[in-house]
Write an enzyme that holds these catalytic residues in place. Structure first.
Site, PDB file in Angstrom:
ATOM      1  N   HIS A  76       2.959  33.209  99.368  1.00 54.45           N
ATOM      2  CA  HIS A  76       3.328  33.942 100.217  1.00 54.45           C
ATOM      3  C   HIS A  76       2.852  35.448 100.100  1.00 54.45           C
ATOM      4  O   HIS A  76       2.753  36.165 101.039  1.00 54.45           O
ATOM      5  CB  HIS A  76       4.905  34.329 100.143  1.00 54.45           C
ATOM      6  CG  HIS A  76       5.771  33.210 100.816  1.00 54.45           C
ATOM      7  ND1 HIS A  76       6.622  33.260 101.647  1.00 54.45           N
ATOM      8  CD2 HIS A  76       5.484  31.806 100.672  1.00 54.45           C
ATOM      9  CE1 HIS A  76       7.233  32.241 102.207  1.00 54.45           C
ATOM     10  NE2 HIS A  76       6.412  31.150 101.688  1.00 54.45           N
ATOM     11  N   ASP A  77       2.093  35.841  98.910  1.00 52.29           N
ATOM     12  CA  ASP A  77       1.621  36.840  98.952  1.00 52.29           C
ATOM     13  C   ASP A  77       0.202  36.759  99.791  1.00 52.29           C
ATOM     14  O   ASP A  77      -0.048  37.625 100.819  1.00 52.29           O
ATOM     15  CB  ASP A  77       1.181  37.311  97.613  1.00 52.29           C
ATOM     16  CG  ASP A  77       0.272  38.735  97.502  1.00 52.29           C
ATOM     17  OD1 ASP A  77       0.574  39.495  98.164  1.00 52.29           O
ATOM     18  OD2 ASP A  77      -0.635  38.809  96.591  1.00 52.29           O
ATOM     19  N   GLY A  82      -3.669  39.120 102.911  1.00 55.97           N
ATOM     20  CA  GLY A  82      -4.323  38.294 101.666  1.00 55.97           C
ATOM     21  C   GLY A  82      -3.824  38.779 100.491  1.00 55.97           C
ATOM     22  O   GLY A  82      -2.745  39.043 100.469  1.00 55.97           O
ATOM     23  N   ASP A  84      -2.856  40.576  97.834  1.00 55.64           N
ATOM     24  CA  ASP A  84      -2.814  42.034  97.771  1.00 55.64           C
ATOM     25  C   ASP A  84      -1.640  42.467  97.141  1.00 55.64           C
ATOM     26  O   ASP A  84      -1.164  43.915  96.832  1.00 55.64           O
ATOM     27  CB  ASP A  84      -3.299  42.831  99.051  1.00 55.64           C
ATOM     28  CG  ASP A  84      -2.039  42.824  99.922  1.00 55.64           C
ATOM     29  OD1 ASP A  84      -1.195  41.820  99.648  1.00 55.64           O
ATOM     30  OD2 ASP A  84      -2.072  43.509 101.018  1.00 55.64           O
ATOM     31  N   GLU A  95       7.740  43.296 103.668  1.00 60.45           N
ATOM     32  CA  GLU A  95       7.606  41.471 103.467  1.00 60.45           C
ATOM     33  C   GLU A  95       8.871  41.048 102.698  1.00 60.45           C
ATOM     34  O   GLU A  95       9.282  40.111 103.048  1.00 60.45           O
ATOM     35  CB  GLU A  95       6.197  41.186 103.010  1.00 60.45           C
ATOM     36  CG  GLU A  95       5.254  41.155 103.716  1.00 60.45           C
ATOM     37  CD  GLU A  95       3.809  41.012 103.108  1.00 60.45           C
ATOM     38  OE1 GLU A  95       3.850  40.079 102.147  1.00 60.45           O
ATOM     39  OE2 GLU A  95       2.718  41.797 103.265  1.00 60.45           O
ATOM     40  N   PRO A 168       4.152  29.774 107.743  1.00 60.34           N
ATOM     41  CA  PRO A 168       5.044  28.450 108.060  1.00 60.34           C
ATOM     42  C   PRO A 168       6.253  28.021 107.571  1.00 60.34           C
ATOM     43  O   PRO A 168       6.150  28.490 106.062  1.00 60.34           O
ATOM     44  CB  PRO A 168       3.684  27.318 107.893  1.00 60.34           C
ATOM     45  CG  PRO A 168       2.923  27.769 107.303  1.00 60.34           C
ATOM     46  CD  PRO A 168       2.625  29.418 107.345  1.00 60.34           C
ATOM     47  N   ASP A 248      10.064  16.946  95.844  1.00 65.80           N
ATOM     48  CA  ASP A 248       9.482  15.576  95.436  1.00 65.80           C
ATOM     49  C   ASP A 248      10.763  14.749  94.830  1.00 65.80           C
ATOM     50  O   ASP A 248      10.982  15.273  93.879  1.00 65.80           O
ATOM     51  CB  ASP A 248       8.431  15.850  94.462  1.00 65.80           C
ATOM     52  CG  ASP A 248       7.930  14.356  93.909  1.00 65.80           C
ATOM     53  OD1 ASP A 248       8.690  13.417  94.058  1.00 65.80           O
ATOM     54  OD2 ASP A 248       6.833  14.486  93.176  1.00 65.80           O
ATOM     55  N   THR A 251       9.580  12.490  91.444  1.00 66.61           N
ATOM     56  CA  THR A 251       9.293  13.143  90.194  1.00 66.61           C
ATOM     57  C   THR A 251       9.157  14.442  90.383  1.00 66.61           C
ATOM     58  O   THR A 251       8.178  15.282  90.241  1.00 66.61           O
ATOM     59  CB  THR A 251       7.784  12.518  89.807  1.00 66.61           C
ATOM     60  OG1 THR A 251       6.955  12.913  90.493  1.00 66.61           O
ATOM     61  CG2 THR A 251       7.818  10.987  89.431  1.00 66.61           C
ATOM     62  N   ASP A 256       2.110  16.017  89.971  1.00 67.13           N
ATOM     63  CA  ASP A 256       1.294  14.858  89.923  1.00 67.13           C
ATOM     64  C   ASP A 256       1.050  14.663  91.775  1.00 67.13           C
ATOM     65  O   ASP A 256       1.502  15.500  92.417  1.00 67.13           O
ATOM     66  CB  ASP A 256       2.223  13.544  89.306  1.00 67.13           C
ATOM     67  CG  ASP A 256       3.542  13.381  89.953  1.00 67.13           C
ATOM     68  OD1 ASP A 256       4.000  13.830  91.014  1.00 67.13           O
ATOM     69  OD2 ASP A 256       4.474  12.868  89.486  1.00 67.13           O
TER      70      ASP A 256
HETATM   71  C1  HEM Z   1       1.603  24.018 104.607  1.00 67.30           C
HETATM   72  C2  HEM Z   1       2.471  24.983 104.715  1.00 67.30           C
HETATM   73  C3  HEM Z   1       3.645  25.155 104.115  1.00 67.30           C
HETATM   74  C4  HEM Z   1       4.928  24.964 104.568  1.00 67.30           C
HETATM   75  C5  HEM Z   1       5.362  24.665 105.792  1.00 67.30           C
HETATM   76  C6  HEM Z   1       5.935  25.395 103.140  1.00 67.30           C
HETATM   77  C7  HEM Z   1       7.179  25.499 103.488  1.00 67.30           C
HETATM   78  C8  HEM Z   1       8.013  25.533 102.259  1.00 67.30           C
HETATM   79  C9  HEM Z   1       9.610  25.705 102.416  1.00 67.30           C
HETATM   80  C10 HEM Z   1      10.418  25.577 103.739  1.00 67.30           C
HETATM   81  C11 HEM Z   1       9.785  25.653 101.132  1.00 67.30           C
HETATM   82  C12 HEM Z   1      11.432  25.848 100.795  1.00 67.30           C
HETATM   83  C13 HEM Z   1      11.912  27.221 100.974  1.00 67.30           C
HETATM   84  C14 HEM Z   1      13.696  27.155 100.590  1.00 67.30           C
HETATM   85  O1  HEM Z   1      13.803  27.487  99.529  1.00 67.30           O
HETATM   86  O2  HEM Z   1      14.204  26.990 101.971  1.00 67.30           O
HETATM   87  C15 HEM Z   1       8.556  25.733 100.096  1.00 67.30           C
HETATM   88  C16 HEM Z   1       8.932  25.700  98.920  1.00 67.30           C
HETATM   89  C17 HEM Z   1       7.775  25.609  98.260  1.00 67.30           C
HETATM   90  N1  HEM Z   1       6.623  25.843  98.388  1.00 67.30           N
HETATM   91 FE1  HEM Z   1       5.708  25.588 100.231  1.00 67.30          FE
HETATM   92  N2  HEM Z   1       5.176  25.445 102.186  1.00 67.30           N
HETATM   93  C18 HEM Z   1       3.827  25.558 102.495  1.00 67.30           C
HETATM   94  C19 HEM Z   1       2.655  25.606 101.883  1.00 67.30           C
HETATM   95  C20 HEM Z   1       2.869  25.751 100.327  1.00 67.30           C
HETATM   96  C21 HEM Z   1       1.540  26.190  99.711  1.00 67.30           C
HETATM   97  C22 HEM Z   1       0.285  26.391 100.157  1.00 67.30           C
HETATM   98  C23 HEM Z   1       2.176  26.331  98.209  1.00 67.30           C
HETATM   99  C24 HEM Z   1       1.214  26.801  96.984  1.00 67.30           C
HETATM  100  C25 HEM Z   1       0.284  26.342  96.897  1.00 67.30           C
HETATM  101  C26 HEM Z   1       3.521  25.891  98.332  1.00 67.30           C
HETATM  102  C27 HEM Z   1       4.308  26.066  97.269  1.00 67.30           C
HETATM  103  C28 HEM Z   1       5.630  25.720  97.252  1.00 67.30           C
HETATM  104  C29 HEM Z   1       6.599  25.764  96.242  1.00 67.30           C
HETATM  105  C30 HEM Z   1       6.092  25.254  94.705  1.00 67.30           C
HETATM  106  C31 HEM Z   1       7.842  25.552  96.554  1.00 67.30           C
HETATM  107  C32 HEM Z   1       8.901  25.421  95.779  1.00 67.30           C
HETATM  108  C33 HEM Z   1       9.667  26.925  95.302  1.00 67.30           C
HETATM  109  C34 HEM Z   1      10.505  26.851  94.145  1.00 67.30           C
HETATM  110  O3  HEM Z   1      10.970  25.859  93.845  1.00 67.30           O
HETATM  111  O4  HEM Z   1      10.955  27.987  94.139  1.00 67.30           O
HETATM  112  N3  HEM Z   1       3.916  25.735  99.679  1.00 67.30           N
HETATM  113  N4  HEM Z   1       7.590  25.721 101.115  1.00 67.30           N
END
Ligand code: HEM
Ligand code: NAG
Length: 330
Positions: A76-77, A82, A84, A95, A168, A248, A251, A256
């Site tokens: 998100h950062d 970028g 920053d 933000e 997104p 997931d 797991t 993984d």
């Molecule tokens: C491809 C587009 C992506 C979308 C649409 C997306 C969307 C989301 C959403 C909706 C959540 C849950 C938010 C909530 O609590 O309501 C989430 C959680 C998460 N996202 Fe993504 N994400 C994306 C890309 C990424 C990327 C690039 C990363 C890191 C490299 C990432 C890492 C994570 C992680 C680790 C969580 C779990 C956070 C937690 O347990 O606190 N996501 N994401």
């Protein structure tokens, strides 16, 4: 061949049957990190990475759910202005006050690391670099790969809530995701592999309830791309928008490639997760990663470095904040 070269070559071979989309995906966007350096703090703050490492170990033992949150915080950062540290600024209208940031966590971990660094090497290590180091160590802590970071990012002075609307949230098309990642200098391979971060961590049910009860705005309709058993589970689990559900399901606490296997079983939690398998531009990459855990982890490290290089501020383009929550007063 060095192990890294051979692995990359392996990935290439693996993708050969899926040409030409896979080859397009393998073309890397140019990365502008000329002034970033692996040894940036070697003289000025030699204990930087040791401090981050021990703080991450500490917080992971206090609450292991913080580790995935730190990985997401870096995304998100980097996704807005970028890498920053604009996400950390705690001012009205920034933000951090936006709806997109409502479920972000881990700010206290960054503050704790920063406080320690200000004792050991005052006014030296940027908050942007702390986020990058923390995400790497948190990933490693939950069983993910390790990689060497480059450092020397400066902290931005601007943070605007409205700009987070570009990030997104799981209801986009794959074209939208590709365009958004391209705007960050990331390609289709980065998109698929970094989505694999959803092999750990949780979502709030609010992000997916529409898939269960109100798909395409039709009351009572559910998303037909969800496995029926999984749908049943989600309907029972997600009565409240504030309940957490694992990204997931198979797991949840392990880094993984099971995230990609879940997509094959129609068990992607977010609509965008499941769409990665269905789309002809990303599906072949998902299929390749299902059977190749090592390739996934190797490429995850590479793609994380690409993410951490997004529109970095260097030299006088930014500052080193003394408190990650606020722009310096001087
Ligand atoms: C491809 C587009 C992506 C979308 C649409 C997306 C969307 C989301 C959403 C909706 C959540 C849950 C938010 C909530 O609590 O309501 C989430 C959680 C998460 N996202 Fe993504 N994400 C994306 C890309 C990424 C990327 C690039 C990363 C890191 C490299 C990432 C890492 C994570 C992680 C680790 C969580 C779990 C956070 C937690 O347990 O606190 N996501 N994401
Ligand atoms: C169902 O979806 C539509 C369109 O997205 C939305 O306007 C409506 O508020 C939703 N209804 C519920 C009960 O969430």
């Amino acid at each position: 061949m060095k192990p890294s070269t051979s692995l990359f070559f392996h990935l290439f071979l693996l993708l050969l049957p899926h040409l030409p989309s896979a080859v397009h995906a393998l073309k890397k966007a140019p990365v502008d990190d000329d002034d970033l350096d692996m040894h940036y703090y070697a003289r000025t703050c030699p204990s930087f990475e040791a401090i981050v490492g021990s703080k991450i170990a500490h917080w992971h033992s206090v609450d292991p759910t913080l580790s995935p949150s730190l990985l997401r915080l870096l995304f998100h950062d980097c996704a807005v202005r970028g890498c920053d540290a604009s996400i950390l600024l705690n001012n009205p209208g920034g933000e951090r006050k936006s709806p997109a940031a409502a479920t972000l966590r881990g700010f206290q971990v960054i503050d704790d690391i920063k406080a320690e660094l200000e004792k050991k090497c005052p006014k030296t290590v940027s908050c942007a670099d702390i986020l990058v180091a923390a995400a790497r160590d948190a990933t490693y802590k939950i069983g993910g790969p390790y990689w060497e970071n480059v450092y020397g990012r400066k902290d931005g002075r601007v943070s605007i809530a409205r700009e987070t609307e570009a990030i997104p949230r799981g209801r986009e098309s794959i074209t939208d995701l590709i365009v958004f990642f391209e705007s960050l200098g990331l390609d289709i391979l980065d998109l698929v592999v970094l989505s694999g971060a959803h092999t750990i961590g949780r979502s709030t049910c609010g992000a997916i309830q529409y898939r269960l009860y109100n798909y395409t705005g039709v009351p009572g309709k559910c998303d037909p791309s969800i496995n029926p058993k999984y749908l049943n589970y989600l309907k029972r689990k997600c009565r409240s928008a504030y309940t957490y559900v694992d990204l997931d399901a198979a797991t949840p606490a392990k880094f993984d490639n099971v995230y990609f296997k879940n997509l094959k079983s129609k068990m992607g939690l977010l609509e965008t997760d499941q769409l990665l398998l269905a789309d002809s531009r990303t599906g072949p990459l998902v299929s390749a990663l299902v059977s190749q855990r090592n390739v996934f982890e190797h490429q995850f490290a590479k793609s994380m470095k690409n993410l951490a290089d997004t529109m970095v501020l260097e030299g006088h383009e930014g500052e080193v904040r003394t408190n990650c929550n606020f722009v310096n007063k001087y």
